[in-house]
Motif scaffolding. Structure first.
Motif, mmCIF file in Angstrom:
data_model
loop_
_atom_site.group_PDB
_atom_site.id
_atom_site.type_symbol
_atom_site.label_atom_id
_atom_site.label_comp_id
_atom_site.label_asym_id
_atom_site.label_seq_id
_atom_site.Cartn_x
_atom_site.Cartn_y
_atom_site.Cartn_z
ATOM 1 N N VAL A 11 0.899 -1.537 0.314
ATOM 2 C CA VAL A 11 -0.056 -0.335 0.310
ATOM 3 C C VAL A 11 0.930 1.095 0.307
ATOM 4 N N LEU A 12 0.264 2.284 -0.951
ATOM 5 C CA LEU A 12 1.411 2.772 -0.814
ATOM 6 C C LEU A 12 0.868 4.324 -1.165
ATOM 7 N N PRO A 13 1.837 5.592 -0.925
ATOM 8 C CA PRO A 13 0.731 6.535 -0.673
ATOM 9 C C PRO A 13 0.037 7.331 -1.887
ATOM 10 N N PRO A 14 -0.771 8.012 -2.244
ATOM 11 C CA PRO A 14 -1.494 8.203 -2.945
ATOM 12 C C PRO A 14 -0.307 9.287 -3.873
ATOM 13 N N LYS A 15 -0.967 9.461 -5.408
ATOM 14 C CA LYS A 15 -0.394 10.092 -5.785
ATOM 15 C C LYS A 15 0.998 9.373 -6.298
ATOM 16 N N VAL A 16 1.701 8.394 -6.681
ATOM 17 C CA VAL A 16 2.742 8.112 -6.067
ATOM 18 C C VAL A 16 3.003 8.071 -7.367
ATOM 19 N N ASN A 17 3.957 8.560 -7.848
ATOM 20 C CA ASN A 17 3.994 8.233 -9.567
ATOM 21 C C ASN A 17 6.216 7.796 -9.383
ATOM 22 N N PHE A 75 14.701 -7.699 -3.423
ATOM 23 C CA PHE A 75 13.589 -6.998 -4.274
ATOM 24 C C PHE A 75 13.597 -5.562 -3.627
ATOM 25 N N ILE A 76 14.084 -4.432 -4.701
ATOM 26 C CA ILE A 76 13.430 -3.430 -3.862
ATOM 27 C C ILE A 76 12.622 -2.169 -5.121
ATOM 28 N N ILE A 77 12.232 -1.562 -4.135
ATOM 29 C CA ILE A 77 11.105 -1.214 -4.831
ATOM 30 C C ILE A 77 10.797 0.656 -4.873
ATOM 31 N N GLY A 78 11.204 0.896 -5.782
ATOM 32 C CA GLY A 78 10.995 2.819 -5.075
ATOM 33 C C GLY A 78 9.943 3.470 -5.872
ATOM 34 N N TYR A 79 9.406 4.700 -5.548
ATOM 35 C CA TYR A 79 8.684 5.349 -6.237
ATOM 36 C C TYR A 79 8.954 6.714 -5.901
ATOM 37 N N ARG A 80 7.537 7.565 -6.464
ATOM 38 C CA ARG A 80 8.108 9.065 -6.041
ATOM 39 C C ARG A 80 6.825 9.411 -5.700
ATOM 40 N N VAL A 81 6.762 10.850 -4.729
ATOM 41 C CA VAL A 81 5.689 11.083 -3.918
ATOM 42 C C VAL A 81 6.596 12.810 -4.862
ATOM 43 N N PRO A 82 4.985 13.625 -4.426
ATOM 44 C CA PRO A 82 4.509 15.174 -4.662
ATOM 45 C C PRO A 82 5.206 15.453 -3.389
ATOM 46 N N SER A 96 8.675 -7.820 -14.211
ATOM 47 C CA SER A 96 8.045 -7.359 -15.049
ATOM 48 C C SER A 96 6.983 -7.311 -13.988
ATOM 49 N N THR A 97 6.668 -8.423 -12.931
ATOM 50 C CA THR A 97 5.534 -8.285 -12.549
ATOM 51 C C THR A 97 4.709 -7.695 -11.711
ATOM 52 N N SER A 98 4.345 -6.339 -12.023
ATOM 53 C CA SER A 98 4.537 -5.977 -11.228
ATOM 54 C C SER A 98 2.421 -4.936 -12.445
ATOM 55 N N HIS A 99 1.818 -4.999 -10.878
ATOM 56 C CA HIS A 99 0.627 -4.191 -11.309
ATOM 57 C C HIS A 99 0.352 -2.854 -10.090
ATOM 58 N N LEU A 100 -0.009 -1.483 -10.674
ATOM 59 C CA LEU A 100 -0.701 -0.204 -9.674
ATOM 60 C C LEU A 100 -1.438 -0.199 -10.472
ATOM 61 N N ARG A 101 -2.185 0.013 -9.086
ATOM 62 C CA ARG A 101 -3.890 0.908 -8.889
ATOM 63 C C ARG A 101 -3.176 1.739 -7.900
ATOM 64 N N THR A 102 -3.435 3.397 -8.485
ATOM 65 C CA THR A 102 -3.223 4.706 -8.023
ATOM 66 C C THR A 102 -4.479 5.313 -7.423
ATOM 67 N N GLY A 103 -5.155 5.379 -6.751
ATOM 68 C CA GLY A 103 -6.346 5.941 -6.008
ATOM 69 C C GLY A 103 -5.974 7.633 -5.444
ATOM 70 N N PHE A 104 -7.388 7.912 -4.743
ATOM 71 C CA PHE A 104 -7.209 9.181 -3.993
ATOM 72 C C PHE A 104 -6.640 8.654 -2.491
ATOM 73 N N LYS A 105 -7.083 8.035 -2.158
ATOM 74 C CA LYS A 105 -6.401 7.811 -0.355
ATOM 75 C C LYS A 105 -5.014 6.973 -0.670
ATOM 76 N N LYS A 106 -5.393 5.747 -1.520
ATOM 77 C CA LYS A 106 -4.223 5.169 -1.169
ATOM 78 C C LYS A 106 -3.450 5.012 -2.420
ATOM 79 N N SER A 107 -2.641 4.242 -2.719
ATOM 80 C CA SER A 107 -2.617 3.429 -3.869
ATOM 81 C C SER A 107 -1.908 1.568 -3.861
#
Lengths: 461, 725
Positions: free
Chosen positions: A279-285, A326-333, A297-308
């Motif tokens: 569960v990642l923060p919303p607005k994640v990019n 493994f490593i997960i990386g993401y960016r949030v505003p 290559s086996t991942s799937h992202l659903r973004t939402g207003f409350k959480k991604s």
């Protein structure tokens, strides 16, 4: 065996009643232990009465040494009001030492909101979470077998106080229970095993029980998680999470057969797991998911207003004892997480813990990388963690960035609460890196200008 | 791609930049620099298809070894790297890495990495390795420009730079991620040649020194340096024979050879081979011949008597050849001069490898080149090349002789081995560039002089149009003009077709990492088969750290680099017997193979199997080579045992030995229960399109440890021997 413990505990209780601070008794206790995943959650409802003469400001919760080792979190709340208008008041809980603790019993001290006057009663709700408390038995299973585990506890609640009436419920994930210790009255109905009600148990009563049941929920244990949160004042927060995941259940033994795994999925490899949810923060990019040898290559992202939600699979299904890093990386505003405090300092407000659902983290390290030139960092957390400062060099750094390192062992999803890191920063430092780049280009052009106009020949042409 | 309009733009520069107040010379410089800059960038970005299509990753087989060694170099430092004894490969023999590799590539990448870190760019070493090849390809375009300028003119240089920037023959080995020796070697090769030609042209010691260092870099980077050390003497010999001997040549060759040799001997892998092995003898012979020539020249100068000199010449030449011949004979006989290696032989005689060294013949890139791959890799250059040769012969000079010789010899080698197309590519590009540049220049000057003469009558000559066609321009015929326009259009059409072809080839054929396989699904969606990494990562995480993995040698480098486990054999095929042992194990019955595997301490066996996905380059299709290589050392393994009437089959008609050998069993274990394609029986092998012949496979000494999700990689655990007590 059990009888001996009984005698022993009674003796200890007699001894202790002299040293105990308050005269409290528990009128009614109900304990519900949820064994449906590998994180054991115990809910205690205690009705506490002050039978002494002095007002009592706090009370003790007792745990066995094994429980203390695996205890991840204890929370307590006072309930006021009747059924419909219940209000919950969180209480302060902290570990404490008692001078004459029998058998290395560990204690937590719950402070009441208002001291309990003599004769007054209060209802408390206590939640405590245990990790690594389900022992697989048999400890090695083949691909087609399902996973059976032991859970060891006491039929009665361990407490330094006299308990008038108590009941304990164990909730197992499925109706398949191999065996459970019988302490009269005890019975099982479907997924629930009920111990009690027991009347008038002396302080430090203990009645060991073992429940042997099937648990095929994913035993996802992150042995080590390093989360690096890098603050860039240019508008984003870069989060990099390094996972070392393992299957903490019964070890896989012998053959892994792909035919069985892919064609008879329901019975084959039921204790294994191959999908995880973060569960990642919303607005994640800019989310990525990779490991030492490249992208997965086996991942799937659903973004939402409350959480991604990031649904992903390790490269291979995890059977007992298998590992995956493994490593997960993401960016949030940045604007959602970085604020200015009234005193002019800046603070980062971010979520502690591990984004993976239903996982235990044995060792969590959160590194908050502050921008270059930040000073006086301090972290504010609702629980105790080890804190440290480091220096990290990143792109175009000269003096390095201050890194606030927060380290905590035995972390469960309940620890996913906000924490803050305060620091001071002068905006002028933001211009340092652009200035360096500009000056580097400038010098290149000046150098080429100079080169064109300088004659380096020894002989005049 | 716009950069290929280089030469016409150059000529039109006086029109398009009229508004800017720049002198013609400045305009020309500006245009030239900007075109070069564009070509430089183009060469880089054209190679990034693989990163965009897939990811920033190391491709194929050998690059994984290079990546692993570079990682070691950056982590442990140069001395550790130089003295590295690798016990993770060639178990139980191990491999002396420092003494058996060409360190140029790794050192280059490490230097780039350290420089970037020093400049505070904290990049990952993988990114540096991935982008090394495109970066050096860009640098090669610059060298090609200068080389073209040296042998023809600036226009030809620009066209050469543009052609080589996108030539598929070169791109095939220099896409991002193709982190192989050739990535820097082609740059070094062309640089050495350019500096040598420059040295011959100027007779300057400094250029010769430069070319010696270029040669040193080449030696440090790739075994293909042997081509330089044979082509340069051959060139010198041709110049001597054609009477073009000069003091410039003497200076250039002697300096380059002596210094280059001393420098090359510093590379441990080469060492004394440079003065002892047969492949290097030509250079030494020519070096001595040069001295004889110089001596003769001096004597001729001293004597001033033609008749006496003739006699002297006869005596000296005969004795020189005699002494040289005896020295060579004695050296070879005593074993001081080592004979030619098999690889070198197979270059001169394409059928040699097939008969004598199956391990060389088994590699697909060592096969003789098909015509189609010439067309694929060169496209229009194939037609421009002869035209360029014509122009070169028309304007013969030391430089053009060199490029002609380089072109012809390398084209021959390209015909012998597919991978050597790469070596020929710079020459083909340069010669074709001469053809394009000369043609376009002739045609445009034909057009422009005609327009100008009646209108302005100005005497202002167009800077670079001093071509031979000027003489013919005086008879102004309208037909000429139209013809010129038509031809120009034709040239541009061809060049644009070339650009399209190159882009297409790059994106379709040469940008696949071959670790990750991609296919189109039934609905046009992209399906990714990431099985190799799945298996390697499984090995890395879930096997004991000291586990030994046996696989066919193709996967050795990848297993050590990605799986981090010890392998029995790998792509550095230095020990044929060891490989043959693995080949023998794979082609024996299980209990015989078990003894071999026990003797090699094997814990896991890895096979690649394409029967489920239809992936054709799997171990079953490579199996005959295992039999051949195994049989080459162990005569118990006989190829006919695995064939039926000379035919290789896996279905019911296959030979019994085939159906029960270890490789067959490991590939098809429990495959008979699987339905791979709708409407086909169980156990239908999609790679070979048959139903397998042995569906009831029982394994006695091995057990399935892991099979990837698409069955491409299967890993088996070797069981410990059963306890007899």
């Amino acid at each position: 065996m059990a009888a001996r413990i009984w005698i022993f505990s009674v003796a200890v209780a007699l001894f202790l009643s002299f040293s105990s601070g308050h005269d409290l008794q528990i009128v009614n206790a109900e304990r519900r232990i949820d064994l449906s995943s590998h994180i054991v959650k115990a809910f205690l409802t205690l009705k506490v009465e002050n039978i002494g003469k002095d007002p009592a400001a706090d009370m003790l919760l007792a745990f066995t040494p094994t429980q203390i080792k695996h205890l991840s979190m204890v929370q307590a709340m006072a309930i006021t009001g009747k059924k419909k208008k219940k209000t919950y008041l969180p209480l302060d809980v902290k570990p404490t030492e008692q001078p004459d603790a029998p058998n290395d019993t560990g204690y937590f001290l719950v402070s009441f909101a208002t001291p309990l006057t003599p004769g007054e009663t209060v209802t408390l709700e206590v939640l405590y979470i245990l990790t690594h408390s389900l022992e697989p038995f048999p400890s090695e299973i083949a691909q087609s077998e399902s996973q059976l585990v032991y859970y060891r506890d006491s039929a009665v609640i361990l407490s330094p106080y006299h308990i008038k009436q108590q009941t304990t419920f164990f909730k197992t994930p499925s109706a398949r229970v191999e065996s459970f210790t019988s302490v009269d009255p005890a019975n099982r109905a479907g997924k629930e095993i009920k111990y009690g009600p027991y009347e008038d148990r002396a302080p430090y009563s203990y009645a060991p029980v073992i429940v042997h049941f099937e648990n095929n929920s994913p035993f996802a244990v992150v042995e080590e998680l390093v989360r690096e949160i890098e603050i860039s004042h240019w508008g984003s927060l870069q989060i990099t999470e390094n996972y070392r995941l393992t299957h903490g259940g019964a070890r896989h033994k012998g053959v892994f057969s792909r035919v069985d795994y892919q064609s008879r999925r329901s019975i084959s490899g039921s204790s294994s797991f191959n999908a995880l949810l973060a569960v990642l923060p919303p607005k994640v990019n800019s989310v990525y998911y990779r490991d030492n040898i490249g992208n997965i290559s086996t991942s799937h992202l659903r973004t939402g207003f409350k959480k991604s939600e990031l649904e992903f699979e390790p490269r291979y299904p995890l059977f007992g004892g298998w590992r995956a890093t493994f490593i997960i990386g993401y960016r949030v505003p940045l604007e959602d997480y970085l604020f200015e405090a009234p005193d002019g300092r800046r603070y980062l407000n971010f979520t502690f813990g591990c984004p993976l659902v239903e996982t235990i983290v044995n060792k969590l390290t959160i590194k908050v990388v502050l921008p270059e030139g930040s000073k006086d960092p301090s972290a504010v957390l609702p629980f105790t963690v080890n804190q440290d400062l480091q220096v990290k060099y990143s792109y175009l750094d000269i003096v390095g960035r201050t890194v606030v390192v927060l380290q905590k062992d035995n972390v469960v999803p309940t620890h996913n609460v906000p924490f803050q890191v305060y620091y001071t920063f002068k905006p002028i430092y933001m211009l340092a890196e652009p200035f360096m780049l500009v000056s580097a280009f400038f010098f290149v052009f000046v150098a080429s200008l100079a080169y064109v106009h300088i004659d380096l020949n020894i002989v005049k042409k | 791609m716009a950069a290929k309009k280089a030469s016409p733009d150059l000529l039109n520069s006086s029109f398009s930049f009229k508004s800017l107040k720049l002198k013609t010379k400045q305009q020309e410089l500006l245009l030239r620099v900007s075109i070069l800059g564009l070509v430089y960038v183009l060469a880089f970005i054209a190679r990034l298809f693989s990163v965009l299509r897939y990811e920033s990753m190391i491709h194929e087989f050998d690059p994984y070894f290079n990546y692993r060694t570079t990682l070691f170099l950056t982590e442990k430092g140069f001395y550790e790297f130089w003295n590295w004894f690798d016990s993770e490969s060639w178990y139980p023999l191990g491999r002396i890495i420092g003494g058996t590799l060409y360190p140029g590539l790794m050192v280059t990448a490490a230097l780039i990495y350290w420089t970037l870190r020093f400049l505070r760019f904290f990049v990952h070493i993988r990114e540096v390795c991935v982008l090394t090849a495109p970066f050096f390809a860009s640098n090669t375009t610059l060298v090609a420009y200068f080389f073209g300028k040296e042998i023809w003119d600036t226009g030809a240089g620009l066209v050469a730079a543009a052609l080589i920037a996108i030539c598929p023959g070169y791109i095939s080995r220099s896409v991002a991620g193709s982190y192989d020796n050739e990535a820097v070697a082609i740059f070094a090769l062309l640089l050495t040649f350019y500096l040598f030609v420059k040295a011959v042209k100027t007779g300057s010691l400094s250029w010769a020194l430069g070319s010696a260092f270029g040669y040193f870099y080449m030696v440090s980077a790739w075994g293909g340096y042997v081509f330089i050390i044979n082509l340069v003497p051959l060139y010198v010999l041709v110049l001597l024979i054609t009477g073009r001997y000069s003091m410039r040549l003497y200076v250039a060759y002697n300096c380059m050879y002596i210094l280059g040799m001393l420098l090359a001997m510093q590379i441990r892998f080469v060492g004394f081979q440079h003065v002892q092995s047969g492949e290097h003898m030509a250079a030494m012979g020519v070096f001595l011949l040069m001295q004889v020539f110089y001596f003769l020249d001096w004597v001729k100068h001293q004597l001033n008597d033609t008749k006496l000199f003739q006699t002297f010449l006869r005596i000296t030449v005969t004795s020189a050849i005699l002494v040289g011949g005896i020295a060579l004979g004695v050296g070879t006989a005593s074993g001081y001069i080592s004979p030619w290696t098999g690889r070198f032989y197979s270059l001169l005689d394409p059928t040699y490898a097939k008969d004598h060294i199956p391990i060389i013949a088994s590699v697909s890139e060592h096969q003789p080149t098909a015509w189609s791959s010439f067309m694929f890799d060169y496209h229009i250059l194939l037609f421009l090349f002869p035209a360029g040769l014509y122009f070169c012969f028309k304007r013969l000079s030391d430089a053009t002789i060199f490029i002609v010789m380089y072109g012809l010899t390398s084209l021959y080698f390209a015909g012998v081995m597919v991978r050597l197309i790469l070596v020929a590519t710079p020459a083909v590009c340069l010669i074709s560039a001469i053809a394009v540049s000369a043609t376009v220049k002739n045609l445009t000057s034909l057009l422009r002089t005609k327009q100008k003469v009646p209108q302005t009558g100005s005497t202002k000559g167009v800077g670079s149009s001093k071509s031979s066609s000027k003489v013919t321009l005086d008879q102004s015929q309208p037909f000429h003009k139209n013809g010129a326009i038509a031809l120009l259009v034709g040239v541009f059409y061809l060049l644009s077709r070339y650009a399209i072809h190159c882009t297409w080839v790059t994106s379709e054929a040469y940008s696949s990492p071959s670790i990750v396989l991609a296919a189109r699904g039934a609905h046009g969606n992209r399906i990714i088969f990431d099985d190799y990494r799945e298996a390697y990562y499984w090995l890395r995480q879930n096997t004991p750290t000291d586990a030994k993995v046996m696989s066919w040698w193709d996967y050795g480098y990848q297993i050590t680099a990605m799986g981090n486990r010890t392998v029995i054999v790998d792509n550095n095929t230095w020990n044929n017997t060891h490989i043959a042992t693995v080949g023998r194990a794979m082609s024996s019955y299980e209990d015989e193979a078990y003894d071999i595997m026990r003797s090699l301490d094997v814990n896991y066996v890895l096979v690649v199997f394409g029967g489920v996905t239809g992936y054709s380059s799997d171990d079953i299709n490579k199996f005959l080579w295992m039999v051949r290589i195994g049989g080459g050392v162990y005569p118990v393994i006989k190829e006919p045992d695995y064939l039926v009437n000379g035919e290789f089959r896996v279905d019911k008609g296959a030979s019994p030995k085939m159906l029960n050998c270890l490789m067959y069993k490991l590939c098809y274990y429990r495959f008979g229960e699987l339905v791979t394609e709708y409407g086909k029986p169980t156990g239908y092998d999609r790679a070979r399109g048959v139903e397998i012949g042995n569906k009831d496979i029982k394994l006695e000494h091995l057990e399935e440890a892991y099979t990837t999700s698409n069955w491409i990689v299967r890993v088996y655990r070797v069981k410990p021997p059963t306890n007899m007590l």
